[in-house]
Write a protein that holds these residues in place. Structure first.
Motif, PDB file in Angstrom:
ATOM      1  N   ILE A  72       0.701  -1.247   0.082  1.00 55.21           N
ATOM      2  CA  ILE A  72       0.101   0.013  -0.056  1.00 55.21           C
ATOM      3  C   ILE A  72       1.015   1.420   0.093  1.00 55.21           C
ATOM      4  O   ILE A  72       0.684   2.254  -0.725  1.00 55.21           O
ATOM      5  N   LEU A  73       1.965   1.362   0.840  1.00 51.15           N
ATOM      6  CA  LEU A  73       2.772   2.550   0.881  1.00 51.15           C
ATOM      7  C   LEU A  73       3.595   2.708  -0.502  1.00 51.15           C
ATOM      8  O   LEU A  73       3.617   3.503  -1.051  1.00 51.15           O
ATOM      9  N   ASP A  74       3.756   1.541  -1.241  1.00 54.48           N
ATOM     10  CA  ASP A  74       4.639   1.449  -2.582  1.00 54.48           C
ATOM     11  C   ASP A  74       3.511   2.180  -3.315  1.00 54.48           C
ATOM     12  O   ASP A  74       3.849   3.013  -4.417  1.00 54.48           O
ATOM     13  N   LYS A  75       2.227   1.605  -3.394  1.00 57.28           N
ATOM     14  CA  LYS A  75       1.203   2.146  -4.153  1.00 57.28           C
ATOM     15  C   LYS A  75       1.165   3.841  -4.227  1.00 57.28           C
ATOM     16  O   LYS A  75       0.790   4.486  -5.244  1.00 57.28           O
ATOM     17  N   ASN A  76       1.273   4.246  -3.051  1.00 56.30           N
ATOM     18  CA  ASN A  76       1.216   5.489  -2.912  1.00 56.30           C
ATOM     19  C   ASN A  76       2.549   6.465  -2.784  1.00 56.30           C
ATOM     20  O   ASN A  76       2.574   7.733  -2.580  1.00 56.30           O
ATOM     21  N   GLY A  77       3.444   5.639  -3.183  1.00 57.17           N
ATOM     22  CA  GLY A  77       4.946   6.300  -3.465  1.00 57.17           C
ATOM     23  C   GLY A  77       5.475   6.915  -2.118  1.00 57.17           C
ATOM     24  O   GLY A  77       6.120   8.011  -1.963  1.00 57.17           O
ATOM     25  N   LYS A  78       5.332   5.899  -1.155  1.00 62.99           N
ATOM     26  CA  LYS A  78       5.650   6.620   0.344  1.00 62.99           C
ATOM     27  C   LYS A  78       6.329   5.490   0.830  1.00 62.99           C
ATOM     28  O   LYS A  78       6.250   4.369   0.771  1.00 62.99           O
ATOM     29  N   LYS A  79       7.333   5.961   1.731  1.00 62.82           N
ATOM     30  CA  LYS A  79       8.385   4.989   2.478  1.00 62.82           C
ATOM     31  C   LYS A  79       8.697   5.439   3.961  1.00 62.82           C
ATOM     32  O   LYS A  79       8.950   6.555   4.043  1.00 62.82           O
ATOM     33  N   VAL A  80       8.222   4.651   4.837  1.00 66.19           N
ATOM     34  CA  VAL A  80       8.443   5.084   6.318  1.00 66.19           C
ATOM     35  C   VAL A  80       9.023   3.659   6.890  1.00 66.19           C
ATOM     36  O   VAL A  80       8.780   2.619   6.514  1.00 66.19           O
ATOM     37  N   PRO A  81       9.437   3.811   8.213  1.00 70.39           N
ATOM     38  CA  PRO A  81       9.743   2.887   9.020  1.00 70.39           C
ATOM     39  C   PRO A  81       8.799   1.966   9.090  1.00 70.39           C
ATOM     40  O   PRO A  81       7.553   2.078   9.703  1.00 70.39           O
ATOM     41  N   VAL A  82       8.840   0.648   8.920  1.00 66.35           N
ATOM     42  CA  VAL A  82       7.954  -0.568   9.041  1.00 66.35           C
ATOM     43  C   VAL A  82       8.748  -1.785  10.041  1.00 66.35           C
ATOM     44  O   VAL A  82       9.818  -2.040   9.667  1.00 66.35           O
ATOM     45  N   SER A  83       8.123  -2.176  10.956  1.00 69.02           N
ATOM     46  CA  SER A  83       8.613  -3.419  11.673  1.00 69.02           C
ATOM     47  C   SER A  83       8.046  -4.757  11.103  1.00 69.02           C
ATOM     48  O   SER A  83       7.355  -4.615  10.215  1.00 69.02           O
ATOM     49  N   ASN A  85      12.469  -7.015   1.598  1.00 69.58           N
ATOM     50  CA  ASN A  85      12.303  -5.613   1.856  1.00 69.58           C
ATOM     51  C   ASN A  85      13.479  -4.737   2.686  1.00 69.58           C
ATOM     52  O   ASN A  85      13.221  -3.782   2.300  1.00 69.58           O
ATOM     53  N   ILE A  86      13.864  -5.488   3.587  1.00 71.00           N
ATOM     54  CA  ILE A  86      14.979  -4.848   4.225  1.00 71.00           C
ATOM     55  C   ILE A  86      16.137  -4.547   3.377  1.00 71.00           C
ATOM     56  O   ILE A  86      16.635  -3.430   3.242  1.00 71.00           O
ATOM     57  N   LEU A  87      16.533  -5.526   2.505  1.00 66.16           N
ATOM     58  CA  LEU A  87      17.312  -4.929   1.366  1.00 66.16           C
ATOM     59  C   LEU A  87      17.067  -3.902   0.458  1.00 66.16           C
ATOM     60  O   LEU A  87      17.851  -3.097   0.169  1.00 66.16           O
ATOM     61  N   LEU A  88      15.573  -3.878   0.246  1.00 65.12           N
ATOM     62  CA  LEU A  88      15.202  -2.670  -0.575  1.00 65.12           C
ATOM     63  C   LEU A  88      15.188  -1.406   0.078  1.00 65.12           C
ATOM     64  O   LEU A  88      14.584  -0.474  -0.354  1.00 65.12           O
ATOM     65  N   GLY A  89      15.134  -1.420   1.542  1.00 62.85           N
ATOM     66  CA  GLY A  89      15.042  -0.359   2.188  1.00 62.85           C
ATOM     67  C   GLY A  89      13.447   0.125   2.615  1.00 62.85           C
ATOM     68  O   GLY A  89      13.273   1.087   2.996  1.00 62.85           O
ATOM     69  N   LYS A  90      12.756  -1.052   2.284  1.00 59.00           N
ATOM     70  CA  LYS A  90      11.230  -0.665   2.706  1.00 59.00           C
ATOM     71  C   LYS A  90      10.926  -1.234   3.883  1.00 59.00           C
ATOM     72  O   LYS A  90       9.777  -0.792   4.361  1.00 59.00           O
ATOM     73  N   GLN A  91      11.573  -1.896   4.698  1.00 62.42           N
ATOM     74  CA  GLN A  91      11.336  -2.564   6.045  1.00 62.42           C
ATOM     75  C   GLN A  91      12.449  -2.125   6.903  1.00 62.42           C
ATOM     76  O   GLN A  91      13.499  -2.498   6.515  1.00 62.42           O
ATOM     77  N   THR A  92      12.059  -1.614   8.075  1.00 61.13           N
ATOM     78  CA  THR A  92      13.558  -1.093   8.714  1.00 61.13           C
ATOM     79  C   THR A  92      13.998  -2.263   9.561  1.00 61.13           C
ATOM     80  O   THR A  92      15.262  -2.427   9.641  1.00 61.13           O
ATOM     81  N   GLY A  93      13.440  -3.645   9.819  1.00 62.43           N
ATOM     82  CA  GLY A  93      13.986  -4.611  10.571  1.00 62.43           C
ATOM     83  C   GLY A  93      12.978  -5.749  10.406  1.00 62.43           C
ATOM     84  O   GLY A  93      11.916  -5.501  10.269  1.00 62.43           O
ATOM     85  N   THR A  94      13.593  -7.055  10.990  1.00 62.32           N
ATOM     86  CA  THR A  94      12.590  -8.147  11.440  1.00 62.32           C
ATOM     87  C   THR A  94      13.323  -8.852  12.602  1.00 62.32           C
ATOM     88  O   THR A  94      14.276  -8.690  12.781  1.00 62.32           O
ATOM     89  N   VAL A  95      12.307  -9.318  13.394  1.00 59.97           N
ATOM     90  CA  VAL A  95      12.819 -10.151  14.506  1.00 59.97           C
ATOM     91  C   VAL A  95      13.001 -11.454  14.289  1.00 59.97           C
ATOM     92  O   VAL A  95      12.037 -12.064  13.741  1.00 59.97           O
ATOM     93  N   TYR A  96      14.096 -12.021  14.315  1.00 61.10           N
ATOM     94  CA  TYR A  96      14.474 -13.443  13.636  1.00 61.10           C
ATOM     95  C   TYR A  96      14.278 -14.355  14.982  1.00 61.10           C
ATOM     96  O   TYR A  96      15.012 -14.153  16.086  1.00 61.10           O
ATOM     97  N   LYS A  97      13.401 -15.421  14.595  1.00 62.00           N
ATOM     98  CA  LYS A  97      13.336 -16.562  15.737  1.00 62.00           C
ATOM     99  C   LYS A  97      13.535 -17.913  15.124  1.00 62.00           C
ATOM    100  O   LYS A  97      12.953 -18.517  14.522  1.00 62.00           O
ATOM    101  N   PRO A  98      15.083 -18.217  15.216  1.00 63.44           N
ATOM    102  CA  PRO A  98      15.376 -19.550  14.724  1.00 63.44           C
ATOM    103  C   PRO A  98      14.442 -20.616  15.014  1.00 63.44           C
ATOM    104  O   PRO A  98      14.362 -20.911  16.333  1.00 63.44           O
ATOM    105  N   PHE A  99      13.687 -21.330  14.334  1.00 62.13           N
ATOM    106  CA  PHE A  99      12.468 -22.191  14.740  1.00 62.13           C
ATOM    107  C   PHE A  99      13.261 -23.347  15.154  1.00 62.13           C
ATOM    108  O   PHE A  99      12.678 -24.070  16.239  1.00 62.13           O
ATOM    109  N   GLN A 100      14.565 -23.756  14.923  1.00 62.87           N
ATOM    110  CA  GLN A 100      15.251 -24.843  15.309  1.00 62.87           C
ATOM    111  C   GLN A 100      15.267 -24.742  16.931  1.00 62.87           C
ATOM    112  O   GLN A 100      15.160 -25.862  17.449  1.00 62.87           O
TER     113      GLN A 100
END
Length: 352
Positions: free
Chosen positions: A242-253, A264-279
């Motif tokens: 939705i942000l892309d559709k409106n030409g907007k980029k903001v911090p997103v968790s 999305n992190i590499l593209l600069g569209k997502q600020t980060g993600t919380v990694y939970k190794p399922f193993q």
């Protein structure tokens, strides 16, 4: 190496527990003899909230339990509470020495009651279920705190005052006990920085619905959105669309270190993600299930809401180094991540 060590331990434990002359009836808590030959019954919730359930948890749990000499009946409720109940009834009719339940919109509570009535110990897996014998998950309040910090740091990086920023809250399904942990942990950090939700639709784990909800929020705020706290990567991808559709980029968790989230992190569209190794969860739950099948009652290091709790520590991923760790852990591949318009970003970040 840790995973190999755990599986080896389970295999040795299984050799001492499984054997002939066992019965499918009776309580798994009655000792190793009664537990011998028993099955571990596992119910996964869906395929929508995260790809981890089928691609990660299923094979990891199956391998851990079978390596210990026990059979594993693992089924997925496909986001259907009625199917969840049907699966449970079928499993219980065949006999379960222990049940590992990932709750789905409260369906786990009814299954727990039936299992307890048969003397079967229940492990609440990943999501809490009141009254369970054990709870195995990550520190989900901490997950929320890490997500909240992503938003606070993202706003500061853009030189926006958190106290006046318009932040939309996009939580998970409120019937999921973990969703409250995520929300409250994130809000604890964000409110301490002065953030108040500008708009907060009802939470959901349905990514399509989350996108619709965010578009309504975006419209209601007339596009005046400075950041979006999102509980997981699947919902974040819909928000970003939705942000892309409106030409907007903001911090997103986000959360889960999914392929889409890492892209999305590499593209600069997502600020980060919380990694939970399922193993980590699967190994812990596997060890615990085997101990219960042997008639043991392990002591948990902590408890939450009165339930013995085995908790793992989540990891924050915000850059290429974090993404490389996810890849090295075997929970993503460069080939899957570095596709299409992400390929150039991968080259720049040294991800191959």
């Amino acid at each position: 190496m840790a995973t190999v060590a755990v599986i080896s331990t389970l295999a040795l434990a299984g050799c001492s527990a499984a054997g002939p002359g066992s019965s499918d009836g009776g309580s798994a808590s009655g000792g190793a003899t009664n537990a011998a030959g028993k099955r571990a019954c596992v119910i996964l919730p869906d395929t929508e909230s995260s790809p981890r359930w089928e691609s990660g948890d299923r094979p990891a749990l199956q391998k851990a339990l079978q390596s210990a000499g026990f059979s594993a009946d693992i089924q997925n409720a496909q986001n259907d509470t009625e199917k969840y109940a049907t699966i449970a009834d079928q499993q219980l009719s065949k006999g379960c020495g222990v049940m590992l339940l990932v709750d789905l919109n409260g369906a786990g509570a009814q299954v727990l009651t039936k299992a307890k009535g048969q003397g079967i110990p229940v492990i609440a897996y990943d999501r809490p279920i009141a009254g369970a014998d054990y709870y195995v998950s990550f520190d989900n309040d901490k997950v929320g705190q890490l997500e909240g910090q992503l938003i606070v740091d993202g706003l500061k990086a853009e030189k926006k005052d958190p106290k006046t920023a318009k932040v939309v809250y996009m939580g998970g399904d409120p019937t999921d006990g973990n969703a409250k942990f995520f929300h409250d942990g994130a809000d604890k950090v964000m409110s301490a920085a002065g953030i108040k939700p500008a708009f907060e639709p009802k939470g959901t784990w349905d990514a399509d619905k989350s996108g619709t909800n965010f578009e309504q929020a975006y419209t209601a705020l007339k596009g005046n959105v400075d950041a979006v706290w999102v509980a997981n990567d699947a919902n974040a991808a819909s928000v970003i669309a939705i942000l892309d559709k409106n030409g907007k980029k903001v911090p997103v968790s986000g959360q889960d270190a999914s392929i889409a989230g890492l892209q999305n992190i590499l593209l600069g569209k997502q600020t980060g993600t919380v990694y939970k190794p399922f193993q980590l969860e699967a190994d812990e739950a596997g060890k615990l299930a085997v101990s219960l099948l042997q008639g043991q009652k392990p002591k948990a290091p902590s408890e939450v809401n009165g339930v013995p709790f085995f908790n793992e520590t989540p990891i924050l991923v915000t850059d290429a180094e974090g993404i490389k760790k996810v890849i090295s852990d075997g929970n993503a591949t460069a080939a899957d991540i570095c596709k299409g318009d992400v390929a150039a970003a991968c080259d720049k970040a040294g991800i191959k």
